[in-house]
Design a protein around this motif. Sequence first.
Motif, PDB file in Angstrom:
ATOM      1  N   TYR A 227       0.855  -1.188   0.000  1.00 48.25           N
ATOM      2  CA  TYR A 227       0.000   0.000   0.000  1.00 48.25           C
ATOM      3  C   TYR A 227       0.889   1.235   0.000  1.00 48.25           C
ATOM      4  CZ  TYR A 227       1.046   0.445   5.013  1.00 48.25           C
ATOM      5  OH  TYR A 227       1.684   0.581   6.218  1.00 48.25           O
ATOM      6  N   PHE A 229       0.828   5.628   1.242  1.00 45.99           N
ATOM      7  CA  PHE A 229       0.086   6.600   2.035  1.00 45.99           C
ATOM      8  C   PHE A 229       0.698   7.988   1.883  1.00 45.99           C
ATOM      9  CE2 PHE A 229       3.354   4.896   4.826  1.00 45.99           C
ATOM     10  CZ  PHE A 229       3.816   6.001   5.546  1.00 45.99           C
ATOM     11  N   TRP A 269       5.922   5.913  12.266  1.00 45.30           N
ATOM     12  CA  TRP A 269       4.790   5.164  11.735  1.00 45.30           C
ATOM     13  C   TRP A 269       4.833   3.701  12.155  1.00 45.30           C
ATOM     14  CZ3 TRP A 269       1.604   8.364   8.934  1.00 45.30           C
ATOM     15  CH2 TRP A 269       2.170   9.554   8.445  1.00 45.30           C
ATOM     16  N   GLY A 271       3.847   0.615  10.396  1.00 48.56           N
ATOM     17  CA  GLY A 271       3.469   0.180   9.053  1.00 48.56           C
ATOM     18  C   GLY A 271       2.477  -0.961   9.045  1.00 48.56           C
ATOM     19  N   ASN A 273       0.085  -1.642  11.220  1.00 44.33           N
ATOM     20  CA  ASN A 273      -1.259  -1.192  11.572  1.00 44.33           C
ATOM     21  C   ASN A 273      -1.683   0.077  10.837  1.00 44.33           C
ATOM     22  OD1 ASN A 273      -1.836  -3.286  13.477  1.00 44.33           O
ATOM     23  ND2 ASN A 273      -0.454  -2.284  14.917  1.00 44.33           N
ATOM     24  N   LYS A 274      -0.789   0.556   9.934  1.00 43.63           N
ATOM     25  CA  LYS A 274      -1.105   1.715   9.085  1.00 43.63           C
ATOM     26  C   LYS A 274      -1.511   2.939   9.901  1.00 43.63           C
ATOM     27  CE  LYS A 274      -2.588  -1.354   5.351  1.00 43.63           C
ATOM     28  NZ  LYS A 274      -3.626  -1.710   4.373  1.00 43.63           N
ATOM     29  N   LYS A 275      -0.682   3.234  10.926  1.00 49.71           N
ATOM     30  CA  LYS A 275      -0.987   4.364  11.802  1.00 49.71           C
ATOM     31  C   LYS A 275       0.254   5.198  12.062  1.00 49.71           C
ATOM     32  CE  LYS A 275      -4.788   2.312  14.488  1.00 49.71           C
ATOM     33  NZ  LYS A 275      -5.212   1.883  15.839  1.00 49.71           N
TER      34      LYS A 275
END
Length: 340
Positions: A227, A229, A269, A271, A273-275
Amino acid sequence: MTTAIPPMPGKELTNPPKDGVSNLRFSNHSDNLLVSSWDKSVKLYDANANVLKGEFMHGGPVLDCCFHDDSSGFSAGGDNTVRRFVFDSGKEDILGKHDAPVRCVEYSYAAGQVITGSWDKMLKCWDPRGASGQERTLVGMYPQPERVYSISLVGNRLVVATAGRHVNVYDLRNMSQPEQRRESSLKYQTRCVRCYPNGTGFALSSVEGRVAMEFFDLSEAGQAKKYAFKCHRKSEAGRDTVYPVNAIAFHPIYGTFATGGCDGFVNVWDGNNKKRLYQYSKYPTSIAALSFSKDGRLLAVASSYTYEEGDQSHEPDAIFVRTVNEVEVKPKPKVYPTPA
């Protein structure tokens, strides 16, 4: 009412470079910090004691540096040379040359080789144990599709990011051709590539305020995990200002990572947990480079204008070393709803 005081940016190192910082690296064995600069120097600091321990010079700007071990290191220069130097004795020599400025240098502990990437569109591997002097230590050269901008190692894997958004993945045990040839999933020029510490993939950053999380596994399930971001942007009056993401550094213990942008911010970040876990207070100018110490206890930050807005007055180049608190870098556990 008490106003909250933002946390200090960290301890500022004395005797910083006199021009822009191109990169900085912590040793794998100590809190020694190596810094390369456009002022033609490579400087060795004891980051804990805030002491400049040594300095070595190139014939042109130094574009990258890395440790061999705690007693020696390597540098890549705008004078087209790859140099090695011994800290205690002050001895240095030219390991080899490219036909254009050398942008990247890495030492592979797995292969026992120095790997360099240049704007001459060539990747070269060197044996540092060979006889000194120019090309006598060259053990391999591998043409790249474009100028090399960034390289990263994990185990026997080497990732090479070039102009034109090309990404080549090599196995150091068989360099005859890339194991994978890819195109960056980001639409704009690559600034930095860094491999995940667990060896499963790599992160790419671009000039357009984005980071892509990629995986080596080419299966459908493996590629489904990748992904990208947005980061290092600000929105004012409905208009986005986008900043280049110059630096990525992975935490050696937790696998979380920090990014540094031309907005002067460092973000941390998670990565998986994409937070975003944390954002440090703004630094005086662009973040040019980042590095965590071997135990993840320290983070070195190069606050150094990268000329993204042309030649203009800017805050002095500086290197900050901050103590990292666990809450800033440790992933937060997922919280699942309690069944009714």
